[in-house]
Design an enzyme around this catalytic site. Structure first.
Site: not given
Length: 554
Positions: A286, A535
């Site tokens: 998160v 990412e």
């Protein structure tokens, strides 16, 4: 494919010597480009002021490293007497095509190209490079070698990976185990899970747990398998080949495990790592917020200490698999007076598992699903925190203000694993394209007989192997304990583009059928698209690579 093929075998020593010369020429032009870019940076003072040139350098360096690793792969196979004709053709075509693109323009995206002149490489250096590679490129990009590789591919059994990946016995055994699992438990159901936006069944997750997927790299002392990042890549690639959702289930465990192993107190390690490794605890990451994206320094979610608890307030988004997660690695701002990264901390926030009807049955926590094109099976959510309580003992490492530093330590592994997932998706696209091209008959023969179709598959096979070898290299560097943020970034940057190109070409081979939801390639195309974004988006990744290449230049 009616034209005569070249001889059935190549003299490997000649090919390897010629390959080495091409790689050396590429390394020389990279050095010239770096020197030129250092001059540009000194004059401008900022990478942002010369961003296209800087990102062009990143792509050039990525290509050169990819060529170097493809050459290293071929040399290792040769030493083991395992460099067959098929592998030599993959090497020849791969090096020739990448060298040609360096000379003419590397595609950074569909409409952006990295050209040597944009970086400031002098014309004399460009011509010297072109002269050095001319003969090799002429042969390696010609119809003869592509036709021969297409013929060898046609002889392979259905579903077989094209070319010896160079894995040792241990990693080969892991690969075969994961492949058998996917064939039995994943591939038959992946399209249905995707089309219905269904969760990957808990039974499937339990079976992955039994295989040790969630504890691959965790030490045996904490219940893991004690294997390295290369093993993680093999597992992630093979599972993602079956379905990216399944291949990504271990990502959150990998991130949480590495955070806790690298930065947690011994008590936190003992409490969480064995349960993460066994799959008893499913973690979720998160980090992202609606207005921050890659700019984590601007993160606003607050954690205010009141007695023995932090009360968390703020908004998070693009949270994967949070409903069924038991543990959140939650990045928050614990010190509002510290600007940027310094005020950030990482919390190990426990939560109860939810359901579709009640996704977040925890006081101070709510959220809604983000409907997505692909990358399904775990579901994405926005999450709102309003006084959500986390015990003070749950701050990672027991110290405030270390959250960003702790997270950065995981980026190498996360990007290596994302590169492996991308290779798996690309391999899936290649599998589907080849199977369809063999079966689809037009004008009285399989469409694989037509050169434009066969050449697409040939280039897919070549680039999948290139991306695979670059990814394995980054993993091995990590396993050796070396700094590898540069190599990890390159692997992720290239593999994500390869996955998208492979999926796009595979859909094109399917023609109109590829646009039909009933065909799995429509899913693979959607799944491939996200890889250039999460990412570290490709543009951010190129910026990071450029900064590393030019460290100390300004």
């Amino acid at each position: 494919m009616t034209n005569a093929a070249p001889p059935a075998t190549y003299p490997s020593t000649t090919v390897l010597a010629e390959a080495g010369s091409v790689i050396s020429a590429a390394e020389r032009v990279l050095q010239a480009a770096k020197a030129s870019m250092q001059g540009k940076l000194a004059a401008s003072g900022s990478l942002d002021d010369c961003q296209h040139a800087a990102h062009s350098l990143s792509w050039l360096a990525t290509y050169v490293e990819a060529m170097r690793q493809l050459g290293g792969w071929a040399n290792r196979l040769a030493e083991e007497h395992a460099l067959g004709e098929l592998e030599q053709l993959l090497l020849t075509i791969g090096l020739a095509e990448y060298a040609a693109q360096i000379a003419g323009g590397i595609p950074m995206s569909q409409g952006e190209f990295a050209r040597l002149k944009d970086i400031g490489v002098e014309t004399v250096e460009i011509r010297r490079f072109e002269d050095a590679i001319a003969d090799f490129v002429a042969e390696g990009t010609g119809d003869g070698v592509k036709r021969r590789l297409a013929e060898l591919i046609a002889e392979l059994p259905p579903g077989e990976v094209i070319g010896n990946a160079g894995l040792d016995e241990t990693h080969t055994a892991i690969q075969e185990q994961m492949r058998r699992f996917c064939e039995a438990e994943v591939t038959p159901h992946a399209q249905s899970w995707h089309l219905t936006n269904a969760y990957i069944p808990l039974e499937t997750i339990e079976k992955l747990s039994e295989l040790g997927v969630f504890g691959i790299t965790l030490p045996e002392d904490y219940g893991g398998l004690g294997l390295g990042k290369e093993a993680m890549c093999v597992v992630s690639e093979e599972l993602s080949r079956g379905y990216i959702g399944v291949g990504s289930l271990g990502t959150r465990s990998e991130i949480a495990g590495e955070l806790i192993l690298g930065s947690g107190t011994e008590e936190q390690k003992q409490k969480y790592l064995p349960k993460i490794a066994s799959g008893e605890i499913l973690p979720t990451a998160v980090f992202t917020e609606p207005d921050t994206g890659s700019d984590l320094a601007s993160l606003k979610t607050r954690a205010v200490r009141e007695g023995d608890v932090y009360k968390v307030t703020g908004q998070k988004t693009w949270i994967t698999h949070p409903v069924r997660a038991d543990l959140m690695t939650l990045l928050v701002r614990t010190d509002p007076n510290e600007p940027g990264y310094k005020g950030l901390s990482m919390l190990l926030a426990e939560k109860p598992r939810g359901t579709d009807d009640d996704p977040f049955p925890a006081p101070g926590m709510s959220g809604g699903e983000i409907e997505v094109l692909g990358y399904r099976g775990m579901k994405e959510f926005d999450i709102s925190f309003d006084g959500f309580e986390v015990p003070v003992s749950q701050i990672l490492g027991g110290v405030e203000g270390q959250g960003f530093k702790q997270l950065m330590a995981t980026f190498e592994s996360a990007r290596i694993q994302t590169a492996a997932r991308a290779v798996g998706v690309a391999q899936s696209a290649l599998d589907l394209a080849l199977a369809y091209a063999r079966e689809r008959v037009q004008f009285g023969r399989p469409i694989y007989d037509f050169p434009r179709v066969a050449n697409k598959i040939v280039m897919m096979a070549v680039e999948v192997m290139i991306a695979r070898q670059l990814t394995y290299f980054a993993a091995r560097e990590k396993d050796l304990g070396r700094r590898c943020d540069l190599e990890a970034g390159m692997a992720k940057l290239l593999a994500a583009r390869v996955a998208w190109a492979a999926a796009d070409n595979a859909l094109q081979i399917h023609g109109g059928n590829g646009f039909a939801l009933e065909y799995p390639i429509s899913r693979v195309l959607c799944d491939a698209r996200i890889l250039n974004i999460f990412e570290g988006a490709a543009e951010i990744q190129a910026q990071v690579i450029a900064r590393r290449l030019l460290e100390g230049a300004n």
